[in-house]
Design an enzyme around this catalytic site. Structure first.
Site, PDB file in Angstrom:
ATOM      1  N   SER A  45       5.617 -14.736  -0.048  1.00 31.55           N
ATOM      2  CA  SER A  45       6.500 -14.132  -1.041  1.00 31.55           C
ATOM      3  C   SER A  45       6.933 -15.683  -1.726  1.00 31.55           C
ATOM      4  CB  SER A  45       7.703 -13.621  -0.268  1.00 31.55           C
ATOM      5  OG  SER A  45       9.087 -13.887  -0.783  1.00 31.55           O
ATOM      6  N   GLU A 105      -2.309  -2.901  -0.772  1.00 31.27           N
ATOM      7  CA  GLU A 105      -1.196  -2.606  -1.802  1.00 31.27           C
ATOM      8  C   GLU A 105      -1.920  -2.361  -3.238  1.00 31.27           C
ATOM      9  OE1 GLU A 105       3.033  -3.842  -0.315  1.00 31.27           O
ATOM     10  OE2 GLU A 105       1.744  -5.246  -0.923  1.00 31.27           O
ATOM     11  N   HIS A 111       0.437  14.260  11.501  1.00 28.96           N
ATOM     12  CA  HIS A 111       1.933  14.099  11.005  1.00 28.96           C
ATOM     13  C   HIS A 111       2.426  12.982  11.170  1.00 28.96           C
ATOM     14  CE1 HIS A 111       1.787  18.483  11.087  1.00 28.96           C
ATOM     15  NE2 HIS A 111       1.122  18.299  12.131  1.00 28.96           N
ATOM     16  N   LYS A 141       7.197 -14.876   4.889  1.00 31.07           N
ATOM     17  CA  LYS A 141       6.551 -13.621   4.644  1.00 31.07           C
ATOM     18  C   LYS A 141       4.996 -13.837   4.544  1.00 31.07           C
ATOM     19  CE  LYS A 141       7.996  -9.854   3.423  1.00 31.07           C
ATOM     20  NZ  LYS A 141       8.262  -8.790   2.714  1.00 31.07           N
TER      21      LYS A 141
END
Ligand code: ARG
Length: 458
Positions: free
Chosen positions: A276, A289, A155, A282
């Site tokens: 970024s 992804e 979970h 970043k």
């Protein structure tokens, strides 16, 4: 004039040419098409249907065309409709009337079934090779991390301590099944469609066993009506890719989580991270992804072809021309995904200290305390209750269960003896059942996968 233009008195509309043509994408099949035609004409000659001299001229012409395509000298003309007719038309231009004999005892229906099937079979093997390399990376990471603790989750909540090796080998298990699926599909679909002609076979005295041999198939297909409209091989690779990408996507999801500041279990190498455009600080996990994102279109391509096929009466229907683009797209995207996943894994840093720190949140050894009490003869329900109290005590003190002293634990139940070891390491090491996380079991798993790779590489 079209190669099939005999019965027509008007030229095809330009709009029709654009709508009807598969040439812009089925060019991809030119190697398979030429190899198939060479095998077909050699068989026609052997059977005395054309002469040896004619077969030789056809072969030379086809090899010339292959060179033209490879050197970007071939003139593509959308009114040729597809790769089969583009090549045949060029052959007739090059060698004259002999070229017109190539299509004897053949139809584009068995031709496309042959070309596309062979293209897909090759890709099944390419995937299986790529997957072996990926499994090798999991095994190598596992070897270095047999004692690296991290919280095993259910979970997405901390559950029990496991080793990072064990976690990596879970993925090795998934990808091994993928490997097997691509090989199974290869074996099942390794069947020669050539000679099925349009749908009913041919009255010419052809030898399908010869082309089966020369093209490297296992056997000719048994029923031509099925063969010219069978696209199971394409659906299978689309499914195999969907499953493969689903596995890759699950790992990608974990890699994305693990590289957040909250987890910080891994650091992706600069080579496989992105920045970024506005936030200079970043570093983004674009690779996992994109893998996760590309999984969507892999499923889409599978659904699209299943839907194309579901209403088709026997045998060939033009609808099946819609089989190719999705397969090309899935294959291209999945091959690069698996390749880059492998490189990203190989180059990532594993932050063992952060994994260990995370293990100290969530009282991961609670089950160990309950199991200990059960071994002392206390019924499980009661053991569960006592453990609950120990967890509450640790919570009150603001520490992890594994950090309570023996005295503190004994204040809850005096049956707790000196032999209790609630350390994270002991918890992991004590899970020795077959297939479990204990180091000796993980070593067995490593050996299992090494054995598998060795066998498949021989
Ligand atoms: N371009 C067609 C396809 O990809 C080739 C087969 C055409 N056969 C036919 N009878 N029109 O399916």
């Amino acid at each position: 004039m079209k190669l099939w233009g005999g019965r027509f008195s008007k030229q095809a509309a330009k709009l029709l040419d654009e709508f009807n043509a598969s040439l812009p994408f089925d060019k991809e099949l030119f190697v398979e098409d030429i190899e198939g035609s060479i095998a077909h004409s050699a068989m026609l000659a052997k059977q005395g249907i054309i002469s040896d001299e004619e077969a030789r001229k056809i072969k030379d012409g086809l090899l010339e065309i292959k060179k033209e395509i490879e050197n970007n000298e071939f003139k593509w003309d959308i009114s040729d409709e597809d790769i089969h007719m583009a090549i045949e038309k060029r052959l007739i231009e090059l060698i004259g009337d002999t070229g017109k004999k190539l299509h004897t005892a053949r139809s584009r229906n068995d031709q496309v079934a042959l070309d596309f099937r062979r293209w897909v079979l090759k890709r099944n093997l390419e995937f299986s090779e790529k997957i072996k390399k990926l499994i090798e990376v999991f095994v190598n990471i596992a070897k270095e991390n047999i004692n690296t603790l991290l919280p095993g989750m259910t979970h997405l909540q901390h559950a029990q301590p496991i080793s990072f090796a064990y976690h990596m080998l879970a993925y090795a298990s998934m990808f091994k099944r993928d490997y097997e699926r691509f090989i199974d599909s290869f074996e099942r679909n390794n069947i020669n469609p050539l000679g099925c002609a349009a749908l009913a076979g041919t009255p010419h005295n052809i030898d399908r066993f010869q082309t089966t041999k020369s093209l490297g198939f296992k056997t000719p297909s048994i029923n031509c009506l099925d063969t010219v409209s069978d696209r199971d091989f394409a659906l299978e690779i689309l499914f195999n890719i969907s499953m493969l990408m689903m596995h890759a996507s699950r790992l990608a999801e974990e890699m994305i989580l693990w590289s957040t500041s909250e987890f910080s279990y891994i650091t992706l190498s600069d080579e496989y991270s992105t920045g970024s455009s506005i936030m200079p600080q970043k570093k983004n996990p674009d690779v996992p992804e994109l893998i996760r994102g590309k999984t969507g279109r892999a499923y889409g391509n599978l659904m699209a072809l299943l839907t194309v096929m579901k209403g088709l009466p026997l045998a060939y229907n033009k609808d099946t021309q819609e089989d190719k683009e999705g397969v090309f797209d899935s294959v291209k995207n999945a091959l690069i995904s698996i390749e880059i996943l492998k490189e990203t894994l190989k180059t990532m840093r594993i932050n063992k200290a952060n994994m260990l720190k995370a293990c100290k949140k969530g009282h991961l050894t609670a089950t160990d305390l309950a199991d200990y009490l059960v071994k002392k003869g206390i019924p499980f329900r009661e053991a569960h209750h006592i453990t609950g109290k120990a967890v509450a005590l640790a919570e009150n003190k603001g520490i992890d269960l594994s950090e309570l002293s023996l005295d503190e634990l004994r204040s809850i139940d005096e049956r707790i003896g000196d032999d209790l070891d609630l350390s994270l390491e002991n918890s992991m090491k004590s899970r020795k059942s077959y297939g479990a996380t204990a180091p000796e079991r993980v070593k067995e798993q490593i050996e299992f996968f090494e054995e598998f790779l060795k066998e498949k590489n021989d």
